[in-house]
Structures are given as structure tokens and as C-alpha cells.
Design an enzyme around this catalytic site. Structure first.
Site, short mmCIF file in Angstrom:
data_model
loop_
_atom_site.label_atom_id
_atom_site.label_comp_id
_atom_site.label_asym_id
_atom_site.label_seq_id
_atom_site.Cartn_x
_atom_site.Cartn_y
_atom_site.Cartn_z
N CYS A 1 8.32 -3.85 8.57
CA CYS A 1 7.16 -2.71 7.78
C CYS A 1 7.92 -2.16 6.70
O CYS A 1 9.19 -1.47 7.04
CB CYS A 1 6.92 -1.64 8.94
SG CYS A 1 5.96 -0.29 8.42
N CYS B 1 8.64 1.96 7.39
CA CYS B 1 9.82 1.81 8.20
C CYS B 1 11.12 1.75 7.64
O CYS B 1 12.14 2.63 7.79
CB CYS B 1 9.62 0.92 9.17
SG CYS B 1 8.63 1.26 10.88
N ASP C 1 5.07 7.27 -4.63
CA ASP C 1 4.06 6.15 -4.59
C ASP C 1 4.65 5.08 -5.38
O ASP C 1 4.81 5.62 -6.76
CB ASP C 1 2.84 6.37 -4.63
CG ASP C 1 1.85 5.52 -4.45
OD1 ASP C 1 1.07 5.59 -3.15
OD2 ASP C 1 1.68 4.44 -5.01
N HIS D 1 7.23 4.38 13.56
CA HIS D 1 6.27 3.59 13.15
C HIS D 1 4.88 3.96 14.00
O HIS D 1 4.76 3.80 15.19
CB HIS D 1 6.50 2.14 13.49
CG HIS D 1 5.30 1.18 12.94
ND1 HIS D 1 5.11 0.97 11.38
CD2 HIS D 1 4.15 0.78 13.45
CE1 HIS D 1 4.03 0.21 11.36
NE2 HIS D 1 3.47 0.09 12.49
N THR E 1 -4.18 0.17 3.04
CA THR E 1 -3.57 -0.95 2.62
C THR E 1 -2.20 -1.17 3.27
O THR E 1 -1.81 -2.49 3.78
CB THR E 1 -3.46 -1.23 1.31
OG1 THR E 1 -2.56 -0.31 0.55
CG2 THR E 1 -4.49 -1.44 0.29
N HIS F 1 1.34 1.53 8.21
CA HIS F 1 2.29 2.74 8.72
C HIS F 1 1.56 3.96 8.15
O HIS F 1 1.57 3.96 6.86
CB HIS F 1 3.67 2.45 8.23
CG HIS F 1 4.75 3.31 8.64
ND1 HIS F 1 5.80 2.89 9.06
CD2 HIS F 1 4.69 4.56 8.47
CE1 HIS F 1 6.56 4.06 9.33
NE2 HIS F 1 5.98 5.36 8.79
N HIS G 1 0.80 7.07 6.46
CA HIS G 1 1.04 7.96 5.32
C HIS G 1 0.07 8.88 4.68
O HIS G 1 -1.12 8.73 4.62
CB HIS G 1 1.74 7.02 4.22
CG HIS G 1 0.54 5.84 3.68
ND1 HIS G 1 0.35 4.88 4.75
CD2 HIS G 1 -0.23 5.78 2.88
CE1 HIS G 1 -0.67 4.11 4.02
NE2 HIS G 1 -1.25 4.92 2.91
N HIS H 1 -0.93 10.90 1.42
CA HIS H 1 -0.64 11.09 -0.01
C HIS H 1 -0.90 12.53 -0.37
O HIS H 1 -1.63 13.24 0.04
CB HIS H 1 -1.85 10.36 -0.47
CG HIS H 1 -1.91 8.77 -0.46
ND1 HIS H 1 -1.64 7.86 -1.34
CD2 HIS H 1 -2.57 8.16 0.60
CE1 HIS H 1 -1.87 6.60 -1.09
NE2 HIS H 1 -2.42 6.71 0.32
P1 5GP Z 1 -3.26 3.39 1.24
O1 5GP Z 1 -4.25 2.77 0.15
O2 5GP Z 1 -2.65 2.22 2.35
O3 5GP Z 1 -3.60 4.68 1.66
O4 5GP Z 1 -1.90 3.50 0.26
C1 5GP Z 1 -0.80 2.83 0.11
C2 5GP Z 1 0.10 3.26 -0.89
O5 5GP Z 1 1.20 2.69 -0.84
C3 5GP Z 1 -0.59 2.94 -2.42
O6 5GP Z 1 -0.68 4.07 -3.21
C4 5GP Z 1 0.55 2.00 -2.95
O7 5GP Z 1 0.77 2.42 -4.44
C5 5GP Z 1 1.79 2.53 -2.09
N1 5GP Z 1 2.68 1.41 -1.97
C6 5GP Z 1 2.57 0.02 -1.38
N2 5GP Z 1 3.73 -0.43 -1.36
C7 5GP Z 1 4.84 0.28 -1.64
C8 5GP Z 1 6.12 0.39 -1.73
O8 5GP Z 1 6.88 -0.84 -1.35
N3 5GP Z 1 6.90 1.45 -2.00
C9 5GP Z 1 6.15 2.47 -2.53
N4 5GP Z 1 6.80 3.70 -2.61
N5 5GP Z 1 4.80 2.70 -2.32
C10 5GP Z 1 4.12 1.48 -2.04
ZN ZN Z 2 6.54 1.05 9.94
#
Ligand code: 5GP
Ligand code: ZN
Length: 110
Positions: free
Chosen positions: A6, A9, A32, A48, A95, A98, A100, A102
Site C-alpha cells: 500500500c 502506508c 498530492d 491502514h 482510486t 487507503h 485519505h 483531501h
Molecule cells: P482519490 O481519487 O482516491 O480520492 O485520490 C487519490 C489521490 O492520490 C489523487 O489525487 C492522486 O493524485 C494521489 N496519489 C496517487 N498516488 C500517489 C502517490 O504515490 N503519492 C502521492 N503523494 N499522491 C498520490
Molecule cells: Zn495503507
């Protein structure tokens, strides 16, 4: 507890080096990778949980939310305002599996 393979994580627990915007014993916040606004930070638990629907203890939910205004202070958007979003599940386009939070800001939103 962390989940194998993950990415969040690993970022939250320092296994993948990143600059943390804010950190406590329970949560971490980092920028992000694909920011949608001038400020776009993700606040995550160090343990997690797949999503907001993953039976997260109330104390940890509190820690995540308490971190949000601290992230806003650390990134200079505390006074100007910010939006807080938690995408949960497929229809919301979550996407990364885990949970999160924003925290976005730094410009006028619609
Ligand atoms: P979700 O659509 O799941 O709410 O948002 C996932 C967010 O994680 C997206 O805004 C994407 O740009 C960000 N993200 C995806 N992979 C990574 C990563 O490896 N590192 C960081 N810092 N952000 C990521
Ligand atoms: Zn995780």
C-alpha cells in the site's frame, strides 16, 4: 497496522521518503502527487484502513479531522479557506484504497 504494497502506508510511515506537511503519532499529511489546486494535501492514518467505510475508530477519525486545520495553517490557507473531501468507493472515484482526506485550497473555488 500496515498493509503490504500500500503506497499510502509506505508514505505515511516513512518507508518511501517524502516531505510531510504535518505529522502526529497517528496521522501523516503529504502533498498530492497530482495537485488539482495550488494547495492539495492528503491527510492519512498511519494504520491502514481502506476507506471511510472501513470501521475506523472514532478516536482515529478525530485525529484525522483535527489534523486538517493544522495542515491548513502549515500550508498558509487557514485564513483564506479550504475544502475537505473524502472520496469513498467506486462511484466517488476513490482510486487509492487507503483512506485519505483531501485538503485543497489556495485559489477561489466554484
Ligand atoms: P482519490 O481519487 O482516491 O480520492 O485520490 C487519490 C489521490 O492520490 C489523487 O489525487 C492522486 O493524485 C494521489 N496519489 C496517487 N498516488 C500517489 C502517490 O504515490 N503519492 C502521492 N503523494 N499522491 C498520490
Ligand atoms: Zn495503507
Amino acid at each position: 497496522m500496515q498493509k503490504e504494497d500500500c503506497i499510502f502506508c509506505k508514505l505515511a510511515n516513512g518507508e518511501i521518503p517524502t516531505t510531510l506537511v504535518y505529522e502526529t503519532d497517528k496521522v501523516a499529511a503529504f502533498n498530492d502527487a497530482n495537485p488539482k489546486m495550488p494547495i492539495h494535501v492528503l491527510v492519512v492514518p498511519k494504520d491502514h484502513y481502506a476507506s471511510l467505510s472501513d470501521d475506523i475508530p472514532a478516536e482515529l477519525l478525530g485525529a484525522l479531522m483535527k489534523a486538517v486545520p493544522e495542515v491548513a495553517k502549515a500550508t498558509g490557507i487557514y485564513e483564506s479557506g479550504y475544502r475537505v473531501v473524502i472520496n469513498t468507493g467506486d462511484d466517488a472515484n476513490q482510486t487509492v484504497k487507503h483512506v485519505h482526506v483531501h485538503v485543497i485550497g489556495g485559489a477561489q473555488m466554484q
